[in-house]
Design a protein around this motif. Structure first.
Motif, mmCIF file in Angstrom:
data_model
loop_
_atom_site.group_PDB
_atom_site.id
_atom_site.type_symbol
_atom_site.label_atom_id
_atom_site.label_comp_id
_atom_site.label_asym_id
_atom_site.label_seq_id
_atom_site.Cartn_x
_atom_site.Cartn_y
_atom_site.Cartn_z
ATOM 1 N N LYS A 195 0.823 -1.217 0.000
ATOM 2 C CA LYS A 195 0.000 0.000 0.000
ATOM 3 C C LYS A 195 0.861 1.273 0.000
ATOM 4 N N ASN A 196 2.191 1.113 -0.127
ATOM 5 C CA ASN A 196 3.124 2.234 -0.167
ATOM 6 C C ASN A 196 3.028 3.114 1.078
ATOM 7 N N ARG A 197 2.938 2.494 2.237
ATOM 8 C CA ARG A 197 2.854 3.218 3.500
ATOM 9 C C ARG A 197 4.237 3.360 4.136
ATOM 10 N N LYS A 198 4.397 4.377 4.975
ATOM 11 C CA LYS A 198 5.628 4.534 5.731
ATOM 12 C C LYS A 198 5.787 3.372 6.702
ATOM 13 N N MET A 199 7.038 3.007 6.983
ATOM 14 C CA MET A 199 7.280 2.011 8.032
ATOM 15 C C MET A 199 6.923 2.599 9.387
ATOM 16 N N PHE A 200 7.406 3.829 9.623
ATOM 17 C CA PHE A 200 7.233 4.460 10.926
ATOM 18 C C PHE A 200 7.364 5.965 10.764
ATOM 19 N N ASP A 201 6.566 6.688 11.515
ATOM 20 C CA ASP A 201 6.668 8.144 11.558
ATOM 21 C C ASP A 201 6.362 8.569 12.994
ATOM 22 N N GLY B 33 5.853 11.237 14.255
ATOM 23 C CA GLY B 33 4.885 12.319 14.349
ATOM 24 C C GLY B 33 3.449 11.895 14.151
ATOM 25 N N ILE B 34 3.238 10.601 13.847
ATOM 26 C CA ILE B 34 1.875 10.090 13.650
ATOM 27 C C ILE B 34 1.606 9.032 14.724
ATOM 28 N N PRO B 35 0.962 9.401 15.818
ATOM 29 C CA PRO B 35 0.710 8.440 16.904
ATOM 30 C C PRO B 35 -0.376 7.434 16.527
ATOM 31 N N PRO B 36 -0.352 6.248 17.114
ATOM 32 C CA PRO B 36 -1.413 5.270 16.885
ATOM 33 C C PRO B 36 -2.766 5.805 17.355
ATOM 34 N N ASN B 37 -3.814 5.408 16.651
ATOM 35 C CA ASN B 37 -5.181 5.745 17.039
ATOM 36 C C ASN B 37 -5.782 4.521 17.713
ATOM 37 N N LEU B 38 -5.918 4.581 19.020
ATOM 38 C CA LEU B 38 -6.341 3.412 19.788
ATOM 39 C C LEU B 38 -7.857 3.332 19.988
ATOM 40 N N ASN B 39 -8.576 4.271 19.404
ATOM 41 C CA ASN B 39 -10.036 4.274 19.580
ATOM 42 C C ASN B 39 -10.763 4.388 18.249
ATOM 43 N N MET B 40 -10.277 3.669 17.256
ATOM 44 C CA MET B 40 -10.887 3.742 15.938
ATOM 45 C C MET B 40 -12.220 3.012 15.862
ATOM 46 N N THR B 41 -13.124 3.564 15.066
ATOM 47 C CA THR B 41 -14.346 2.851 14.708
ATOM 48 C C THR B 41 -13.994 1.860 13.596
ATOM 49 N N LYS B 42 -14.926 1.005 13.258
ATOM 50 C CA LYS B 42 -14.699 0.056 12.177
ATOM 51 C C LYS B 42 -14.365 0.778 10.885
ATOM 52 N N GLU B 43 -15.099 1.816 10.560
ATOM 53 C CA GLU B 43 -14.879 2.535 9.305
ATOM 54 C C GLU B 43 -13.530 3.260 9.304
ATOM 55 N N LYS C 230 -10.805 0.659 8.687
ATOM 56 C CA LYS C 230 -10.754 0.190 7.305
ATOM 57 C C LYS C 230 -10.142 1.234 6.366
ATOM 58 N N LYS C 231 -10.268 2.518 6.710
ATOM 59 C CA LYS C 231 -9.780 3.591 5.843
ATOM 60 C C LYS C 231 -8.395 4.093 6.248
ATOM 61 N N SER C 232 -7.849 3.545 7.316
ATOM 62 C CA SER C 232 -6.576 4.038 7.843
ATOM 63 C C SER C 232 -5.432 3.860 6.842
ATOM 64 N N THR C 233 -4.562 4.867 6.767
ATOM 65 C CA THR C 233 -3.358 4.807 5.930
ATOM 66 C C THR C 233 -2.110 5.040 6.794
ATOM 67 N N ALA C 234 -2.225 4.758 8.072
ATOM 68 C CA ALA C 234 -1.153 5.026 9.024
ATOM 69 C C ALA C 234 0.078 4.153 8.753
ATOM 70 N N PRO C 235 1.246 4.554 9.278
ATOM 71 C CA PRO C 235 2.465 3.749 9.132
ATOM 72 C C PRO C 235 2.291 2.343 9.716
ATOM 73 N N THR C 236 3.082 1.427 9.217
ATOM 74 C CA THR C 236 2.947 0.025 9.620
ATOM 75 C C THR C 236 3.168 -0.177 11.114
ATOM 76 N N ILE C 237 4.113 0.523 11.712
ATOM 77 C CA ILE C 237 4.362 0.358 13.145
ATOM 78 C C ILE C 237 3.097 0.682 13.948
#
Length: 218
Positions: free
Chosen positions: A145-151, A153-163, A166-173
């Motif tokens: 998906k051509n995503r960053k390994m890690f950034d 400056g982009i913290p994990p979102n620990l309270n995501m809804t299902k939608e 499914k739409k997340s493009t966050a780094p793999t870490i």
């Protein structure tokens, strides 16, 4: 058709269908989930044919690779099983498992469906998202998906809804915190929990090493 013949025919169908699939969701992923399923099923009171078929068909058309369409996988599974003259009760059970197996489905607090067979196949699928193979699959898909390994400056979102998930493009870490490290506590079976414990620990050790290398400390 005997159950053993049906299983072999299903394997051939899945192997052909997923011939050009992304590496983390290909025939070998399905085979690993099938083997995990058969291992866990030995200690659970479940229908062996249902769990075997569900394991083999659970990713026959993953919605991630079909514009988010969650109906196509269950539909393809139903059509195939119907073509093999499988009992309608078995077909419907397998289809329900496929509809409810995903991690994103667990984020949907409404319309939760379960069965002992789902619990076994779900554990088997989740185990393949853990440990060394889970790490490899995560980065393989991130690259796909051509995503960053890690950034940082982009913290994990620990309270995501299902939608949102499914739409997340966050780094793999981030995916480790948003899904992979959460799986251990979501395992259903005794066997699944035992295997997940070791694989979870391996991922924690990997992350420790990853951050140390990222910061130039090792």
């Amino acid at each position: 058709m005997s159950d053993s013949k049906l299983i072999e025919t299903t394997k051939d169908f899945v192997k052909t269908t997923l011939e050009n699939a992304e590496g983390g969701h290909d025939w070998f992923h399905v085979l690993r989930v099938y083997n995990n399923t058969m291992l866990i099923a030995k200690t659970e009171n479940v229908d062996a044919t249902v769990v075997a078929l569900a394991a083999l068909l659970h990713d026959i058309a993953d919605s991630k690779f079909h514009d988010g369409d969650e109906a196509i996988g269950p539909m393809k599974a139903r059509e195939f099983l119907f073509s093999q003259n499988v009992d309608s009760t078995v077909i419907e059970h397998v289809v329900k498992i496929i509809e409810n197996i995903s991690f994103s489905k667990s984020l949907d607090k409404k319309n939760q469906w379960t069965s002992d067979e789902l619990k076994v196949v779900q554990d088997a699928d989740r185990l393949d998202a853990l440990g060394a193979i889970g790490i490899a699959r995560a980065f393989n898909y991130g690259g796909f998906k051509n995503r960053k390994m890690f950034d940082p400056g982009i913290p994990p979102n620990l309270n995501m809804t299902k939608e949102e998930y499914k739409k997340s493009t966050a780094p793999t870490i981030n995916h480790f915190y948003e899904k992979l490290l959460l799986l251990k506590s979501k395992m259903n079976t005794k066997t699944g929990k035992k295997i997940a414990e070791q694989r979870h620990k391996y991922m924690e050790e990997y992350l420790e090493q990853f951050y140390a290398e990222w910061d130039g400390k090792r």
